[in-house]
Design a protein around this motif. Structure first.
Motif, PDB file in Angstrom:
ATOM      1  N   ASN A 168       0.746  -1.169   0.089  1.00 52.38           N
ATOM      2  CA  ASN A 168       0.015   0.031   0.097  1.00 52.38           C
ATOM      3  C   ASN A 168       0.999   1.246   0.063  1.00 52.38           C
ATOM      4  O   ASN A 168       1.574   1.504   0.696  1.00 52.38           O
ATOM      5  CB  ASN A 168      -0.978  -0.008   1.200  1.00 52.38           C
ATOM      6  N   TYR A 205      -2.812   2.602  -4.124  1.00 49.23           N
ATOM      7  CA  TYR A 205      -3.126   3.864  -3.271  1.00 49.23           C
ATOM      8  C   TYR A 205      -4.357   4.296  -3.230  1.00 49.23           C
ATOM      9  O   TYR A 205      -5.126   4.110  -4.243  1.00 49.23           O
ATOM     10  CB  TYR A 205      -2.069   4.750  -4.139  1.00 49.23           C
ATOM     11  N   TRP A 227      -6.392   6.749   2.824  1.00 47.42           N
ATOM     12  CA  TRP A 227      -5.656   5.972   3.563  1.00 47.42           C
ATOM     13  C   TRP A 227      -4.790   6.699   4.326  1.00 47.42           C
ATOM     14  O   TRP A 227      -4.227   7.744   3.997  1.00 47.42           O
ATOM     15  CB  TRP A 227      -4.704   5.013   2.778  1.00 47.42           C
ATOM     16  N   LEU A 235      -0.750   0.234   7.365  1.00 43.18           N
ATOM     17  CA  LEU A 235      -2.099   0.914   7.036  1.00 43.18           C
ATOM     18  C   LEU A 235      -3.187   0.927   8.057  1.00 43.18           C
ATOM     19  O   LEU A 235      -3.243  -0.175   8.630  1.00 43.18           O
ATOM     20  CB  LEU A 235      -2.475  -0.136   5.813  1.00 43.18           C
ATOM     21  N   ILE A 281      -6.761   0.558   9.322  1.00 40.83           N
ATOM     22  CA  ILE A 281      -8.067   0.522   8.860  1.00 40.83           C
ATOM     23  C   ILE A 281      -8.894   0.769   9.860  1.00 40.83           C
ATOM     24  O   ILE A 281      -9.041  -0.140  11.032  1.00 40.83           O
ATOM     25  CB  ILE A 281      -8.118  -1.134   8.250  1.00 40.83           C
TER      26      ILE A 281
END
Length: 145
Positions: free
Chosen positions: A80, A129, A133, A141, A143
């Motif tokens: 990511n 991407y 984010w 990353l 979440i």
């Protein structure tokens, strides 16, 4: 326990695989030519390269295990990116190192920018991407639930 410490990839040629992943920017601290297993230090996990037949034996012991390298096995790995340009950069580096570009980066239905490549051993990697984010201080990353 709620973590993944290692992701092991069974590889046919450990030296070619090491060169490929180092070319993508993964950090490896053991460059000895006869390393039986190779570990790459990443933020949050480690990527491990393990000779394929030895990995199958490690799993199944004395029972022969069929190794199937054809088609899609339902697993992808992901990188990511923090910038859209990073997606293009990683995809071009993968291509130059011998990866097969399966899907050129495009704007996708979920609003991000994403492409896929297959590495030298047939593992699928998504490089993606999205503007929304966020990453924590260890570059993982975030979440939100």
């Amino acid at each position: 326990m709620n973590r993944i410490n290692l992701i092991a990839l069974g590889v046919l040629n450990i030296e070619k695989a090491r060169t490929f992943y180092k070319g993508l920017g993964f950090q490896c601290y053991d460059d000895s030519p006869d390393a039986p297993i190779i570990f790459f230090n990443n933020q949050g996990t480690k990527l491990e390269l393990f000779p394929l037949e030895q990995l199958a034996t490690d799993i199944a012991g004395d029972e022969p295990m069929k190794i199937n390298r054809e088609g899609f096995n339902g697993i992808t790995l992901a990188m990511n990116a923090k910038k859209k340009e990073e997606v293009d950069d990683v995809m071009e580096r993968a291509r130059s190192l011998g990866a097969e570009i399966v899907k050129e980066p495009v704007i996708v239905s979920w609003g991000g920018y994403s492409g896929y490549f297959r590495d030298l051993d047939g593992y699928y990697w998504e490089v993606a991407y999205a503007d929304a984010w966020a990453f924590d201080d260890q570059n993982m990353l975030v979440i939100d639930e």
